[in-house]
Structure formats: C-alpha cells, structure tokens
Design an enzyme around this catalytic site. Sequence first.
Site, PDB file in Angstrom:
ATOM      1  N   ASN A   1       0.809  -1.225   0.000  1.00 16.99           N
ATOM      2  CA  ASN A   1       0.000   0.000   0.000  1.00 16.99           C
ATOM      3  C   ASN A   1       0.841   1.272   0.000  1.00 16.99           C
ATOM      4  O   ASN A   1       0.349   2.332  -0.354  1.00 16.99           O
ATOM      5  CB  ASN A   1      -0.919  -0.024   1.233  1.00 16.99           C
TER       6      ASN A   1
ATOM      7  N   TYR B   1       3.169   8.832 -11.401  1.00 14.16           N
ATOM      8  CA  TYR B   1       2.285   8.055 -10.530  1.00 14.16           C
ATOM      9  C   TYR B   1       1.380   7.118 -11.337  1.00 14.16           C
ATOM     10  O   TYR B   1       1.225   5.941 -11.016  1.00 14.16           O
ATOM     11  CB  TYR B   1       1.445   9.035  -9.707  1.00 14.16           C
TER      12      TYR B   1
ATOM     13  N   LYS C   1       1.182   3.034 -11.273  1.00 11.06           N
ATOM     14  CA  LYS C   1      -0.048   2.342 -10.900  1.00 11.06           C
ATOM     15  C   LYS C   1      -0.558   1.427 -12.017  1.00 11.06           C
ATOM     16  O   LYS C   1      -1.137   0.374 -11.747  1.00 11.06           O
ATOM     17  CB  LYS C   1      -1.114   3.356 -10.510  1.00 11.06           C
TER      18      LYS C   1
ATOM     19  N   THR D   1      -7.845  11.063   1.541  1.00 17.40           N
ATOM     20  CA  THR D   1      -6.675  10.982   2.405  1.00 17.40           C
ATOM     21  C   THR D   1      -5.803  12.208   2.155  1.00 17.40           C
ATOM     22  O   THR D   1      -6.126  13.049   1.309  1.00 17.40           O
ATOM     23  CB  THR D   1      -5.847   9.718   2.104  1.00 17.40           C
TER      24      THR D   1
END
Length: 268
Positions: free
Chosen positions: A100, A172, A176, A206
């Site tokens: 994670n 990113y 991913k 978040t």
Amino acid sequence: MARLCEGRVAIVTGAARGVGREHALGLARHGARVVVNDLGGAVDGTGTDKSPAQQVVEEIKAMGGEAVVNGDDVSSWNGAKNMIDQAVDTFGTLDVVINNAGILRDRMLVNMTEDEWDSVIQVHLKGTFAPSRHAAAYWRQKSKDTGEKVNARIINTSSTSGLYGNVGQTNYGAAKAGIAAFTIIAARELGRIGVTVNSISPTAYTRMTDNLREYTEEDIERRDPRWVSPTIVYLSSAEAKDITGRVIQAGNGRVAVCEGWRRGAEID
C-alpha cells in the site's frame, strides 16, 4: 460470527495513515496479527517518523490484537527481505502482504524532473515488487517443505490515475498501471503454490487526495478510507482462495471489478 482472518499474519506497507491504517485496523479486528510498516514520511516521501506507525500498533493492542512496527523502506531489496523475515520471526508464519505504501510528486510532463519520476516509480513499483518477491520465495519454499499449497495473499494498490489516466501524474499513473499489470502476471505465476494476487484501486479521501479538488462533508464521509478496507479484509481471508488476478475498485459506495485493455477496431 467467526472472524474472517483469525490467526492469519499480515504485512501492511504504508500502514501509519489513511487507507493503510484502516487496512491494518480492519485486519486486526478480524483476528489477524499485523506488521505495521511505514517510514512515516511526508506525502512526497521526505522525512521519517515511526511514531504514527507505533500509534496504529497501540490501537491494535488496545483492542486485544497483536501487532509490531516495521520501519523498513519497501523499495529496498534488503529492507523488504527484512520485513518478511520480521513477520515470520515474530509470528511464526506469513499469510498476507498488502502493498500500500506510496508517495506523490505531481508535475506536468514538460516540467517533471528525473528525481520526481524516479522516486515515484521506485516507491510504488519497486516497493510492490520487492516485498512480493521475498514473500513469494518464502511461500514457495514452504509449499515445497509441506507438499501443500499455502493459501496466501498478495494485495497490491493501483489507482484510477493508472487505470484511466489523470493529468499531472505521468509518474504516478505509469507506476499504478504497472502495478495492475504486475498483479495479473504474478497471479498467473503464483497460483500453482496457492498464492492469490489481486489489486485494489481505492476511492478515498486521504492526505494524498486532499488537494485534488474541493470536497463536501458528504464526499469526505463517502470517501472515508474505512469503506475501502472491508474488501481488503475479505481478499486477505482464507475464503478468498478463488479470487485472483483481479483489479478491484473499492470505496465511495461501490465495489467494482475493473476490466483491462481489450482489442478494439481493426483492419486487415
């Protein structure tokens, strides 16, 4: 009702805050013993602080569970090996690895630096590979020693940025998308020894998503990380042995199986 992960041992990387924290707490509530891994850095990966991970461990112990802190760098070959060894040495076995941990260094492509690219790829992509590789080696040896399949789990973390694309996140998003491909291939390789490999694409509010747009109170509640973790808990359980090679979007009121590239129109 029996708890889903009773007696299982799980590593959760990036487990001090946000989605990872909820994964660790959710697993503990369902009886898992948890290695709480986190460097405790900022969103961009700078700095270290073990106290947030220690706080999660204390929360788990307060509810009657078992947990330990691990401060290894998930993208370090030796650090990832140490993390696997710590789980086995502390709890006697390992059943689940949840990859994670992640950072953000968003930038438009024409302005992105080499370091902004390398650091994000390293934490996300190598930080998924290294723990998975050492865990897989442990499970393969265990399967050889016992002559049985291990019923173990790897659960990775992808993102809509990698699955569907998002401006300002070539680093990113590429990482991913790579994790989604890694998931499918690893699932095909490790199924013979009883390891399932799946990936979650979380929809959650978040500190990593805080600056993406304006959020209402309703948005924040629907995107609370605690709504992502039930999917993780089920996939971590022994009951999920027939689910593998899947990328699953979870959170914001939905659980959906994502479908990959398909060949479209063609000409002979």
